[in-house]
Design an enzyme around this catalytic site. Sequence first.
Site, short mmCIF file in Angstrom:
data_model
loop_
_atom_site.label_atom_id
_atom_site.label_comp_id
_atom_site.label_asym_id
_atom_site.label_seq_id
_atom_site.Cartn_x
_atom_site.Cartn_y
_atom_site.Cartn_z
N ALA A 73 64.10 22.75 148.51
CA ALA A 73 63.20 22.60 147.37
C ALA A 73 63.52 21.31 146.63
O ALA A 73 64.62 20.79 146.71
CB ALA A 73 63.34 23.80 146.42
N SER A 74 62.55 20.83 145.91
CA SER A 74 62.69 19.64 145.07
C SER A 74 63.26 18.49 145.91
O SER A 74 62.63 18.06 146.86
CB SER A 74 63.54 19.98 143.85
#
Length: 138
Positions: A73-74
């Site tokens: 994620a991110s």
Amino acid sequence: MAGGSPLRPVLNLATVAPLLEKAFSVKEAPAVAISINSPGGSPVQSRLIYQRIRDLAQEKRKRVLIFVEDVAASGGYMIALAGDEIIADPTSIVGSIGVVSGGFRFPRSPEEDRRRETGLHGGRKQGGSRSFPAGEGA
């Protein structure tokens, strides 16, 4: 660079570059496999790692296979995008979770006796978290 621990080292280009160089140096290998399990981190470092992977893939003419473990994620997602293919379990968390940054603004004078919560976020559905219940602060 601040942060990190022996069990969770800081992920940055300085620590990753030697590993990438070694992986891409195997002449017989038609591809390089990279495993990612990261909720994110520095956007700058993630972008630098992404770019180094793409540069090496082009220079060495190798495909890049990204294997996602639990989460990418991110910043972890940005690194995953450097792959020609992303392989993940259907239950893996993969994708950008947006950018959220928050803080507090304190009064400049005694007349301003209320604390104020401030936030910076990107995306229409970002920033739904508050430090104080509605009606307090802001």
